[in-house]
Design an enzyme around this catalytic site. Structure first.
Site, mmCIF file in Angstrom:
data_model
loop_
_atom_site.group_PDB
_atom_site.id
_atom_site.type_symbol
_atom_site.label_atom_id
_atom_site.label_comp_id
_atom_site.label_asym_id
_atom_site.label_seq_id
_atom_site.Cartn_x
_atom_site.Cartn_y
_atom_site.Cartn_z
ATOM 1 N N GLU A 108 -2.621 -1.766 -3.143
ATOM 2 C CA GLU A 108 -3.695 -0.976 -2.553
ATOM 3 C C GLU A 108 -3.339 0.507 -2.618
ATOM 4 O O GLU A 108 -2.159 0.871 -2.591
ATOM 5 C CB GLU A 108 -3.890 -1.338 -1.078
ATOM 6 C CG GLU A 108 -4.255 -2.766 -0.813
ATOM 7 C CD GLU A 108 -4.417 -3.040 0.670
ATOM 8 O OE1 GLU A 108 -4.992 -4.089 1.012
ATOM 9 O OE2 GLU A 108 -3.974 -2.211 1.495
ATOM 10 N N HIS A 148 -7.912 -5.874 7.521
ATOM 11 C CA HIS A 148 -7.677 -4.847 8.528
ATOM 12 C C HIS A 148 -7.934 -5.420 9.930
ATOM 13 O O HIS A 148 -9.062 -5.737 10.285
ATOM 14 C CB HIS A 148 -8.528 -3.590 8.330
ATOM 15 C CG HIS A 148 -7.882 -2.369 8.940
ATOM 16 N ND1 HIS A 148 -7.021 -1.548 8.236
ATOM 17 C CD2 HIS A 148 -7.920 -1.875 10.182
ATOM 18 C CE1 HIS A 148 -6.584 -0.575 9.021
ATOM 19 N NE2 HIS A 148 -7.113 -0.761 10.216
ATOM 20 N N HIS A 178 0.862 -1.183 0.000
ATOM 21 C CA HIS A 178 0.000 0.000 0.000
ATOM 22 C C HIS A 178 0.898 1.232 0.000
ATOM 23 O O HIS A 178 1.164 1.825 1.047
ATOM 24 C CB HIS A 178 -0.917 -0.006 1.217
ATOM 25 C CG HIS A 178 -1.970 1.053 1.193
ATOM 26 N ND1 HIS A 178 -3.240 0.860 1.709
ATOM 27 C CD2 HIS A 178 -1.963 2.332 0.727
ATOM 28 C CE1 HIS A 178 -3.945 1.974 1.558
ATOM 29 N NE2 HIS A 178 -3.173 2.873 0.963
#
Length: 238
Positions: A70, A191, A43
């Site tokens: 991401e 997450h 990410h």
């Protein structure tokens, strides 16, 4: 079996704290693959405080499993980075600039037209698209209308409430997943999933294709070692 994609952002954070190339990000990714993980996630953010843009090119050239990038598609550099590397999957996350970590999903109703446009940009290049959403049926519905291939369920609320009442904590996720299945959307999740809450989540969510896990997995590896940790996470998904 649900696939495990290891987010290696925290490895990059550790490397960057001292400069140089220790730990070696690419070697860690290759080791994760060797230990059985089915994907690698990064990410990158504009300040490159963990994953650097060059890391993406280096990883793309080295890894053999699925590569998932991401990030916030409102950032032109992010879009260019994804298009240049053509990962297996891009996950669209509505991060604000300077945000420490992702903390909400897209409002797929409010931003439907924009997301539809961005989904098309990536799909035209053969990249599978996943949209980060909260476990809300209406947001799943909105995501489907963008033409996305998958959604990624934001699981912080589940993880936060797991110990209080795990059955209550997962209700909205099950409903969202059933609706996604009905709409023929693939389902990812991520997450705050960890060795304590992952198995129950994976067993409860119908059609769960992939989980992306970084912080907890890397933290566990400090005590257990990376190989043992990867194996333990894979066992939770078996």
């Amino acid at each position: 079996m649900t696939k495990l994609s290891v987010n290696i952002n925290k490895i990059a954070t550790l490397r960057n704290s001292r400069g140089g190339n220790n730990p070696d990000l690419v070697k860690v990714a290759l080791d994760c693959e060797r230990f059985g993980t089915q994907g690698i996630t990064v990410h990158p953010r504009p300040d490159e405080r963990h994953i650097r843009y060059q890391d993406v090119y280096d990883l793309k050239a080295a890894i053999a499993t699925e590569f998932n990038i991401e990030g916030n598609c409102r950032e032109d550099k992010f879009v260019d980075l994804v298009l240049a590397n053509k990962p297996a999957q891009v996950t669209l996350v509505p991060d604000a600039e300077g945000q420490i970590t992702s903390n909400h999903g897209w409002d797929t109703i409010k931003h439907k037209d924009y997301l539809k446009e961005m989904v098309s940009v990536f799909q035209k290049e053969g990249i599978r698209v996943s949209i980060f959403v909260d476990p809300v049926v209406e947001m799943v519905e909105g995501a489907a209308e963008t033409g996305t291939d998958r959604i990624e369920l934001y699981t912080e609320a589940y993880a936060h409430n797991y110990y209080g009442d795990r059955e209550k904590a997962i209700v909205n996720y099950i409903a969202a997943a059933h609706h996604a299945n009905h709409l023929k959307l693939g389902i990812n999740a991520g997450h705050d999933l960890d060795l304590h809450n992952l198995h129950y989540f994976a067993q409860s969510i119908p059609g769960l294709l992939e989980v992306s896990i970084g912080h907890a997995l890397i933290s566990d590896a400090l005590y257990l070692g990376l190989e043992t940790t990867v194996h333990k996470y894979l066992q939770q998904l078996a």
